[in-house]
Each structure stands twice: as structure tokens, then as C-alpha cells.
Write a protein that holds these residues in place. Structure first.
Motif, PDB file in Angstrom:
ATOM      1  N   GLY A  49     -95.584 -37.026  57.116  1.00 33.29           N
ATOM      2  CA  GLY A  49     -95.975 -35.664  57.419  1.00 33.29           C
ATOM      3  C   GLY A  49     -94.839 -34.718  57.758  1.00 33.29           C
ATOM      4  N   ALA A  50     -93.625 -35.218  57.901  1.00 35.06           N
ATOM      5  CA  ALA A  50     -92.488 -34.357  58.256  1.00 35.06           C
ATOM      6  C   ALA A  50     -92.072 -33.501  57.061  1.00 35.06           C
ATOM      7  CB  ALA A  50     -91.311 -35.193  58.730  1.00 35.06           C
ATOM      8  N   ALA A  51     -91.646 -32.289  57.335  1.00 36.92           N
ATOM      9  CA  ALA A  51     -91.200 -31.387  56.272  1.00 36.92           C
ATOM     10  C   ALA A  51     -89.752 -31.666  55.863  1.00 36.92           C
ATOM     11  CB  ALA A  51     -91.340 -29.939  56.721  1.00 36.92           C
ATOM     12  N   THR A  52     -88.912 -32.055  56.811  1.00 39.03           N
ATOM     13  CA  THR A  52     -87.492 -32.289  56.548  1.00 39.03           C
ATOM     14  C   THR A  52     -87.261 -33.758  56.232  1.00 39.03           C
ATOM     15  OG1 THR A  52     -86.919 -30.506  58.066  1.00 39.03           O
ATOM     16  CG2 THR A  52     -85.165 -32.039  57.498  1.00 39.03           C
ATOM     17  N   THR A  53     -86.440 -34.021  55.215  1.00 38.72           N
ATOM     18  CA  THR A  53     -86.120 -35.393  54.831  1.00 38.72           C
ATOM     19  C   THR A  53     -84.679 -35.724  55.189  1.00 38.72           C
ATOM     20  OG1 THR A  53     -85.431 -34.763  52.589  1.00 38.72           O
ATOM     21  CG2 THR A  53     -87.753 -35.345  52.894  1.00 38.72           C
ATOM     22  N   LEU A  54     -84.387 -37.020  55.219  1.00 43.16           N
ATOM     23  CA  LEU A  54     -83.019 -37.509  55.370  1.00 43.16           C
ATOM     24  C   LEU A  54     -82.578 -38.069  54.027  1.00 43.16           C
ATOM     25  CD1 LEU A  54     -83.192 -39.427  58.779  1.00 43.16           C
ATOM     26  CD2 LEU A  54     -82.572 -37.030  58.361  1.00 43.16           C
ATOM     27  N   LEU A  55     -81.447 -37.597  53.534  1.00 47.28           N
ATOM     28  CA  LEU A  55     -80.856 -38.112  52.304  1.00 47.28           C
ATOM     29  C   LEU A  55     -79.891 -39.217  52.685  1.00 47.28           C
ATOM     30  CD1 LEU A  55     -80.121 -38.073  49.278  1.00 47.28           C
ATOM     31  CD2 LEU A  55     -78.503 -36.225  49.818  1.00 47.28           C
ATOM     32  N   LEU A  56     -80.189 -40.439  52.288  1.00 48.81           N
ATOM     33  CA  LEU A  56     -79.342 -41.594  52.595  1.00 48.81           C
ATOM     34  C   LEU A  56     -78.285 -41.673  51.499  1.00 48.81           C
ATOM     35  CD1 LEU A  56     -82.183 -44.075  53.596  1.00 48.81           C
ATOM     36  CD2 LEU A  56     -80.906 -42.482  55.057  1.00 48.81           C
ATOM     37  N   ALA A  57     -77.144 -41.051  51.740  1.00 47.90           N
ATOM     38  CA  ALA A  57     -76.117 -40.853  50.717  1.00 47.90           C
ATOM     39  C   ALA A  57     -74.941 -41.801  50.913  1.00 47.90           C
ATOM     40  CB  ALA A  57     -75.621 -39.413  50.755  1.00 47.90           C
ATOM     41  N   SER A  58     -74.620 -42.531  49.849  1.00 43.36           N
ATOM     42  CA  SER A  58     -73.503 -43.479  49.902  1.00 43.36           C
ATOM     43  C   SER A  58     -72.260 -42.953  49.189  1.00 43.36           C
ATOM     44  CB  SER A  58     -73.921 -44.819  49.284  1.00 43.36           C
ATOM     45  OG  SER A  58     -74.280 -44.635  47.923  1.00 43.36           O
ATOM     46  N   TRP A  59     -72.311 -41.768  48.644  1.00 47.48           N
ATOM     47  CA  TRP A  59     -71.203 -41.270  47.835  1.00 47.48           C
ATOM     48  C   TRP A  59     -70.225 -40.380  48.588  1.00 47.48           C
ATOM     49  CZ3 TRP A  59     -76.357 -40.462  46.717  1.00 47.48           C
ATOM     50  CH2 TRP A  59     -76.873 -39.205  47.035  1.00 47.48           C
ATOM     51  N   PHE A  60     -70.279 -40.409  49.919  1.00 48.45           N
ATOM     52  CA  PHE A  60     -69.320 -39.671  50.739  1.00 48.45           C
ATOM     53  C   PHE A  60     -68.564 -40.660  51.630  1.00 48.45           C
ATOM     54  CE2 PHE A  60     -72.785 -36.457  50.200  1.00 48.45           C
ATOM     55  CZ  PHE A  60     -72.066 -35.549  49.453  1.00 48.45           C
ATOM     56  N   PRO A  61     -67.705 -41.513  51.063  1.00 50.57           N
ATOM     57  CA  PRO A  61     -67.077 -42.566  51.864  1.00 50.57           C
ATOM     58  C   PRO A  61     -66.225 -42.048  53.025  1.00 50.57           C
ATOM     59  CG  PRO A  61     -66.034 -42.404  49.710  1.00 50.57           C
ATOM     60  CD  PRO A  61     -67.244 -41.510  49.679  1.00 50.57           C
ATOM     61  N   SER A  62     -65.733 -40.824  52.947  1.00 53.97           N
ATOM     62  CA  SER A  62     -64.905 -40.310  54.037  1.00 53.97           C
ATOM     63  C   SER A  62     -65.696 -39.441  55.022  1.00 53.97           C
ATOM     64  CB  SER A  62     -63.729 -39.510  53.481  1.00 53.97           C
ATOM     65  OG  SER A  62     -64.204 -38.397  52.748  1.00 53.97           O
ATOM     66  N   MET A  63     -66.997 -39.278  54.788  1.00 55.83           N
ATOM     67  CA  MET A  63     -67.817 -38.475  55.690  1.00 55.83           C
ATOM     68  C   MET A  63     -68.077 -39.251  56.974  1.00 55.83           C
ATOM     69  SD  MET A  63     -71.507 -36.756  54.859  1.00 55.83           S
ATOM     70  CE  MET A  63     -72.433 -35.850  56.066  1.00 55.83           C
ATOM     71  N   ALA A  64     -67.777 -38.629  58.098  1.00 50.69           N
ATOM     72  CA  ALA A  64     -68.007 -39.268  59.390  1.00 50.69           C
ATOM     73  C   ALA A  64     -69.508 -39.360  59.658  1.00 50.69           C
ATOM     74  CB  ALA A  64     -67.331 -38.463  60.489  1.00 50.69           C
ATOM     75  N   PRO A  65     -69.920 -40.362  60.423  1.00 52.76           N
ATOM     76  CA  PRO A  65     -71.337 -40.428  60.798  1.00 52.76           C
ATOM     77  C   PRO A  65     -71.751 -39.154  61.533  1.00 52.76           C
ATOM     78  CG  PRO A  65     -70.210 -42.449  61.399  1.00 52.76           C
ATOM     79  CD  PRO A  65     -69.154 -41.467  60.973  1.00 52.76           C
ATOM     80  N   ILE A  66     -73.007 -38.792  61.376  1.00 53.20           N
ATOM     81  CA  ILE A  66     -73.513 -37.634  62.109  1.00 53.20           C
ATOM     82  C   ILE A  66     -73.889 -38.080  63.515  1.00 53.20           C
ATOM     83  CG2 ILE A  66     -74.303 -36.406  60.067  1.00 53.20           C
ATOM     84  CD1 ILE A  66     -77.138 -37.332  60.707  1.00 53.20           C
ATOM     85  N   GLY A  67     -73.887 -37.158  64.423  1.00 54.86           N
ATOM     86  CA  GLY A  67     -74.247 -37.489  65.802  1.00 54.86           C
ATOM     87  C   GLY A  67     -75.215 -36.473  66.360  1.00 54.86           C
ATOM     88  N   GLY A  68     -76.083 -36.937  67.221  1.00 53.15           N
ATOM     89  CA  GLY A  68     -76.968 -36.028  67.920  1.00 53.15           C
ATOM     90  C   GLY A  68     -78.098 -35.456  67.104  1.00 53.15           C
ATOM     91  N   LEU A  69     -78.515 -36.152  66.053  1.00 54.73           N
ATOM     92  CA  LEU A  69     -79.683 -35.699  65.312  1.00 54.73           C
ATOM     93  C   LEU A  69     -80.894 -35.897  66.221  1.00 54.73           C
ATOM     94  CD1 LEU A  69     -80.729 -34.610  62.625  1.00 54.73           C
ATOM     95  CD2 LEU A  69     -81.014 -36.959  61.877  1.00 54.73           C
ATOM     96  N   VAL A  70     -81.581 -34.825  66.559  1.00 58.72           N
ATOM     97  CA  VAL A  70     -82.682 -34.885  67.511  1.00 58.72           C
ATOM     98  C   VAL A  70     -84.000 -35.025  66.751  1.00 58.72           C
ATOM     99  CG1 VAL A  70     -83.864 -33.708  69.404  1.00 58.72           C
ATOM    100  CG2 VAL A  70     -81.388 -33.463  69.140  1.00 58.72           C
ATOM    101  N   VAL A  71     -84.744 -36.055  67.094  1.00 58.69           N
ATOM    102  CA  VAL A  71     -86.050 -36.314  66.490  1.00 58.69           C
ATOM    103  C   VAL A  71     -87.065 -36.502  67.606  1.00 58.69           C
ATOM    104  CG1 VAL A  71     -85.047 -37.322  64.386  1.00 58.69           C
ATOM    105  CG2 VAL A  71     -85.589 -38.799  66.312  1.00 58.69           C
ATOM    106  N   GLY A  72     -88.330 -36.454  67.251  1.00 54.03           N
ATOM    107  CA  GLY A  72     -89.378 -36.612  68.246  1.00 54.03           C
ATOM    108  C   GLY A  72     -90.194 -37.862  68.009  1.00 54.03           C
ATOM    109  N   ALA A  73     -90.723 -38.447  69.082  1.00 56.47           N
ATOM    110  CA  ALA A  73     -91.589 -39.623  68.998  1.00 56.47           C
ATOM    111  C   ALA A  73     -92.607 -39.543  70.131  1.00 56.47           C
ATOM    112  CB  ALA A  73     -90.772 -40.907  69.107  1.00 56.47           C
ATOM    113  N   PRO A  74     -93.848 -39.948  69.855  1.00 52.40           N
ATOM    114  CA  PRO A  74     -94.870 -39.861  70.893  1.00 52.40           C
ATOM    115  C   PRO A  74     -94.790 -40.965  71.949  1.00 52.40           C
ATOM    116  CG  PRO A  74     -95.811 -40.723  68.880  1.00 52.40           C
ATOM    117  CD  PRO A  74     -94.390 -40.333  68.568  1.00 52.40           C
ATOM    118  N   ASP A  75     -94.139 -42.088  71.622  1.00 48.98           N
ATOM    119  CA  ASP A  75     -94.125 -43.232  72.542  1.00 48.98           C
ATOM    120  C   ASP A  75     -92.749 -43.890  72.524  1.00 48.98           C
ATOM    121  OD1 ASP A  75     -94.464 -45.602  73.960  1.00 48.98           O
ATOM    122  OD2 ASP A  75     -96.377 -46.096  73.012  1.00 48.98           O
ATOM    123  N   LEU A  76     -91.898 -43.497  73.454  1.00 50.19           N
ATOM    124  CA  LEU A  76     -90.537 -44.039  73.492  1.00 50.19           C
ATOM    125  C   LEU A  76     -90.505 -45.512  73.876  1.00 50.19           C
ATOM    126  CD1 LEU A  76     -88.433 -41.122  75.012  1.00 50.19           C
ATOM    127  CD2 LEU A  76     -88.876 -41.684  72.617  1.00 50.19           C
TER     128      LEU A  76
END
Length: 117
Positions: A49-76
Motif C-alpha cells: 500500500g505504500a506510494a514510495t518504493t525502494l530501488l535495490l540498486a547494485s550498479w553504484f559500487p562507490s555509493m555510500a549506504p544511506i542513513g536515517g531513512l525514516v519509516v513507520g511501523a504499527p508494532d515495534l
């Protein structure tokens, strides 16, 4: 309004199959697209049901990992149990001034902040 939505966030991974297994089996995301692409696969996932997707991209070998992507969950607590069951390190859940949260990294070092919704 010049920009009306966020469509896709690129998440750098080194192994698309391993990333797909983590995001679908551990986090419960669904596959939105899985198509051939000149540099691999155009592989997107998202919570149901989410509008935004995550692109799991392997073609950026020098791209640093992203940090602080904020997501929501009803039951931690349920999320913490699931992450523990699959051997994924996490911090929390903890009570913060802004609400309850949990922190974790995917197998590729991308960092997530999960806020209880």
C-alpha cells in the motif's frame, strides 16, 4: 506545487538477490518491479500500500549506504522480534521525546529509523 510526490528512493546494495530476500522475507515488503536493466535489474520493493518504493540498486559500487531513512511501523515489538529471529542487529525499541522508535541496518549498511505509527 512543482514536485508532488516521492516515487523511488535508491538504496545501494551489492547483491540484489540477497537484498530482495531481506526486504521481502524479513521486512515483509512486496516486489513492485523486477525487470531487466542494462546494469542489472530494476528491482523495487515497498510495504503493501505504500506510494514510495525502494530501488535495490547494485550498479553504484562507490555509493555510500544511506542513513536515517525514516519509516513507520504499527508494532515495534513485533518488528524487533522479527529482526532478532533473522539475526539482524537493532537498537530499541526506545521511548523518545518524539515517540517510540527502533533503529536497524540492512545487510548492506543502509540505516533505518522506524517510528511507531
Amino acid at each position: 506545487m512543482l514536485i508532488s510526490s516521492l516515487l523511488t528512493v535508491t538504496v545501494p546494495v551489492t547483491d540484489q538477490e540477497r537484498a530482495l530476500a531481506f526486504y521481502t522475507r524479513v521486512l515483509g515488503f512486496e516486489v513492485r518491479t523486477d525487470n531487466p536493466f542494462p546494469m542489472g535489474r530494476w528491482l523495487t520493493v515497498a510495504p503493501e500500500g505504500a506510494a514510495t518504493t525502494l530501488l535495490l540498486a547494485s550498479w553504484f559500487p562507490s555509493m555510500a549506504p544511506i542513513g536515517g531513512l525514516v519509516v513507520g511501523a504499527p508494532d515495534l515489538d513485533a518488528l524487533a522480534a522479527r529482526l532478532q529471529e533473522h539475526g539482524t542487529a537493532f537498537q530499541g525499541p526506545s521511548e523518545e521525546a518524539w515517540g517510540r522508535q527502533l533503529l536497524f541496518h540492512d545487510p548492506f549498511g543502509n540505516g533505518f529509523v522506524v517510528s511507531q505509527t
